[in-house]
Scaffold this motif. Structure first.
Motif, PDB file in Angstrom:
ATOM      1  N   ARG A  93       0.837  -1.207   0.000  1.00  0.00           N
ATOM      2  CA  ARG A  93       0.000   0.000   0.000  1.00  0.00           C
ATOM      3  C   ARG A  93       0.864   1.247   0.000  1.00  0.00           C
ATOM      4  O   ARG A  93       2.056   1.215   0.315  1.00  0.00           O
ATOM      5  CB  ARG A  93      -0.905   0.014   1.232  1.00  0.00           C
ATOM      6  N   VAL A  94       0.207   2.353  -0.345  1.00  0.00           N
ATOM      7  CA  VAL A  94       0.819   3.683  -0.272  1.00  0.00           C
ATOM      8  C   VAL A  94      -0.088   4.541   0.590  1.00  0.00           C
ATOM      9  O   VAL A  94      -1.315   4.525   0.414  1.00  0.00           O
ATOM     10  CB  VAL A  94       0.990   4.306  -1.671  1.00  0.00           C
ATOM     11  N   GLN A  95       0.498   5.286   1.522  1.00  0.00           N
ATOM     12  CA  GLN A  95      -0.273   6.170   2.389  1.00  0.00           C
ATOM     13  C   GLN A  95       0.370   7.553   2.412  1.00  0.00           C
ATOM     14  O   GLN A  95       1.594   7.670   2.412  1.00  0.00           O
ATOM     15  CB  GLN A  95      -0.309   5.643   3.824  1.00  0.00           C
ATOM     16  N   VAL A  96      -0.470   8.573   2.461  1.00  0.00           N
ATOM     17  CA  VAL A  96       0.000   9.947   2.617  1.00  0.00           C
ATOM     18  C   VAL A  96      -0.845  10.598   3.694  1.00  0.00           C
ATOM     19  O   VAL A  96      -2.079  10.500   3.670  1.00  0.00           O
ATOM     20  CB  VAL A  96      -0.116  10.744   1.300  1.00  0.00           C
ATOM     21  N   ALA A  97      -0.192  11.255   4.660  1.00  0.00           N
ATOM     22  CA  ALA A  97      -0.912  11.923   5.744  1.00  0.00           C
ATOM     23  C   ALA A  97      -0.341  13.311   5.964  1.00  0.00           C
ATOM     24  O   ALA A  97       0.875  13.528   5.845  1.00  0.00           O
ATOM     25  CB  ALA A  97      -0.816  11.107   7.033  1.00  0.00           C
ATOM     26  N   ALA A  98      -1.213  14.241   6.291  1.00  0.00           N
ATOM     27  CA  ALA A  98      -0.814  15.584   6.682  1.00  0.00           C
ATOM     28  C   ALA A  98      -1.049  15.749   8.176  1.00  0.00           C
ATOM     29  O   ALA A  98      -2.121  15.394   8.677  1.00  0.00           O
ATOM     30  CB  ALA A  98      -1.613  16.633   5.915  1.00  0.00           C
ATOM     31  N   HIS A  99      -0.047  16.239   8.895  1.00  0.00           N
ATOM     32  CA  HIS A  99      -0.139  16.466  10.328  1.00  0.00           C
ATOM     33  C   HIS A  99       0.302  17.884  10.658  1.00  0.00           C
ATOM     34  O   HIS A  99       1.186  18.453   9.994  1.00  0.00           O
ATOM     35  CB  HIS A  99       0.769  15.492  11.105  1.00  0.00           C
ATOM     36  N   GLY A 100      -0.310  18.452  11.691  1.00  0.00           N
ATOM     37  CA  GLY A 100       0.145  19.729  12.199  1.00  0.00           C
ATOM     38  C   GLY A 100       1.458  19.574  12.949  1.00  0.00           C
ATOM     39  O   GLY A 100       1.889  18.458  13.259  1.00  0.00           O
TER      40      GLY A 100
END
Length: 383
Positions: A93-100
Motif C-alpha cells: 500500500r501507499v499512504q500519505v498523511a498531513a499532520h500539524g
C-alpha cells in the motif's frame, strides 16, 4: 496544486525558539510551566509568547488550575504555524498523511497496491504522487504552509523482488507535487517505524533499542543514545544482507535471509508442509496466524517454527549491539503469537533481553515519517 515556494522565514529570539519547540513536542502548557522547564524568567517568557502569538505560531487553549488555585492560560502550537506530509510507500500500500506541527493528524489517504501488478514500482510512484496531490487539496489553506515532507520507503534498491526493482525514493521525491522550497527527505521505512516507536510508542522511555520488522521484507531500525543509527552507507540494520544460508558446502545468496524469513517464503513452506488430509493450506500469513490463534495445531506448529527463526535473527542482532529491548513489528512480527518463541529462543542462545510487540502496529512507518518531517519543520522555523 501549486508547487511555488510558500514558506516564510521567521526571525525569532533564542527564547522564542525554545518555547516554540517545547510546545511542538509536548502538551499544551502554561507560561509558568514553560518558564520553569526551560529556565526562563517571567519577563522573558512573556516576551517570547507575545512574539509567537504575533506571528500566529502559537495560540491560547483554555486554562489550567495550579496547586495554589490560580488559573493559568495554556498555549499550544497554532494550526496556522504549518503542517508536514508523511508518505509511506510499502509493499502492499501507499499512504500519505498531513499532520500539524503538534503531531495531530489533519487528513490522510491510502491506496492499496494490486498484488497482480507486474510493475509495482511504477504503480507505487503514481499512487504516491496522486495521493499527495489529493491530501494537499484536502488541507487547503486551513493549516498554514507546508514545511517538510518525508518519504518512508525501502531505500537500498540493491536487489530485485520478482520482476520489479525496489522503489527509487530519491526519484519519487523529485516528482511529488510540493512547493519548490519544501525539503523532501527519503528515509528507510524500518527506520521510520523505529522513530515512531521511540517517540510515541513502546520504546519512548528507552535510550537504546532495536526495532525488528518481519513481514514481506525484513529489517532492523537501531536507536542508540536516543538517536537513529544510520551507518556509513545509511544501511545500518539491513539484516536482509546477512549471509544466508551459512553452513558447510552452502553458498550464501544475496538477500537470502530475507527470502527465507519473508512472509512469502513462510507461506510456501506452509503449503509444502500442510497435511493433505486437511485440504487447502491457509492462503496467506494472516489466515495462518488466525488459524493458530483459534487452536489449529498444524498452523500453530508452523507459526512457532517461524517464530524460532525470528528469534535466531533477534539473537544475531542483540549479539552485535546488545540493545536491551527488541521491539517486534511488521505484518508477521507484530503478532503476539510470535513473542513467546522469540523470547525462548533468545534465552536459549544468548541472554535474557526484553522483547515486546510495537504499540503502533500498521501505523508505525507512516507516523515515523510524520515525526521526522515535524523535526525538519521545527528546524526550519527555530534554526
Amino acid at each position: 496544486m501549486s508547487t511555488a515556494p510558500t514558506t516564510e522565514r521567521y526571525e525569532l529570539t533564542d527564547s522564542a525558539r525554545a518555547v516554540f519547540r517545547a510546545l511542538a513536542v509536548g502538551d499544551p502548557a502554561s507560561r509558568p510551566a514553560l518558564g520553569e522547564a526551560l529556565g526562563l524568567s517571567k519577563v522573558t517568557m512573556s516576551v517570547a509568547i507575545a512574539d509567537l502569538l504575533k506571528l500566529d505560531l502559537v495560540e491560547s487553549r483554555g486554562t489550567s488550575r495550579g496547586p495554589t488555585g490560580r488559573s493559568a492560560m495554556l498555549y499550544s502550537v497554532s494550526p496556522a504555524a504549518g503542517h508536514v506530509l508523511g508518505i509511506e510507500v510499502g509493499a502492499t500500500r501507499v499512504q500519505v498523511a498531513a499532520h500539524g506541527l503538534g503531531g495531530g493528524q489533519i487528513t490522510s489517504r491510502t491506496h492499496v497496491l494490486s498484488a497482480h501488478n507486474l510493475n509495482v514500482t511504477e504503480a507505487a510512484t503514481r499512487a504516491a504522487v496522486e495521493l499527495t496531490e489529493l491530501v494537499r487539496a484536502d488541507v487547503g489553506d486551513s493549516s498554514g504552509p507546508l514545511l517538510a515532507a518525508v518519504v518512508a520507503a525501502p531505500t537500498l534498491p540493491m536487489y530485485h523482488t520478482g520482476s520489479a526493482q525496489l522503489l527509487d525514493g530519491q526519484q519519487l521525491a523529485t516528482l511529488l507535487p510540493v512547493p519548490a522550497d519544501v525539503p523532501v527527505l527519503v528515509e528507510n521505512n524500518v527506520n521510520c517505524a523505529a522513530i515512531a516507536e521511540h517517540r510515541i510508542g513502546v520504546a519512548r522511555d528507552h535510550e537504546m533499542f532495536a526495532y525488528l520488522q518481519i513481514g514481506v521484507k525484513i529489517g532492523v531500525g537501531i536507536v542508540v543514545g536516543n538517536r537513529l543509527l544510520r551507518g556509513a552507507h545509511a544501511a545500518a540494520g539491513e539484516v536482509a544482507m546477512a549471509p544466508f544460508p551459512w553452513a558447510p558446502g552452502a553458498v550464501p545468496r544475496r538477500a537470502g535471509l530475507e527470502e527465507y524469513l519473508g512472509s512469502d517464503a513462510l507461506m510456501q513452506r506452509c503449503a509444502a508442509a500442510w497435511p493433505e488430509r486437511r485440504g487447502p493450506a491457509p492462503r496467506d500469513a494472516q489466515a495462518l496466524f488466525d488459524a493458530a490463534a483459534h487452536g489449529d495445531a498444524d498452523a500453530r506448529h508452523m507459526v512457532d517454527q517461524h517464530a524460532r527463526d525470528i528469534g535466531r535473527l533477534a539473537v544475531a542482532v542483540l549479539s552485535v549491539i546488545d540493545p536491551g529491548l527488541i521491539v517486534l513489528g511488521g505484518g508477521v512480527g507484530q503478532n503476539q503469537l510470535v513473542v513467546p518463541e522469540v523470547r525462548r529462543t533468545i534465552q536459549a542462545l544468548a541472554w535474557d533481553t526484553e522483547v515486546t510487540v510495537g504499540a503502533l502496529g500498521d501505523h508505525a512507518t507512516l507516523l515515523g515519517a510524520v515525526h521526522t518531517a515535524i523535526d525538519r519543520a521545527l528546524d526550519r522555523i527555530t534554526g
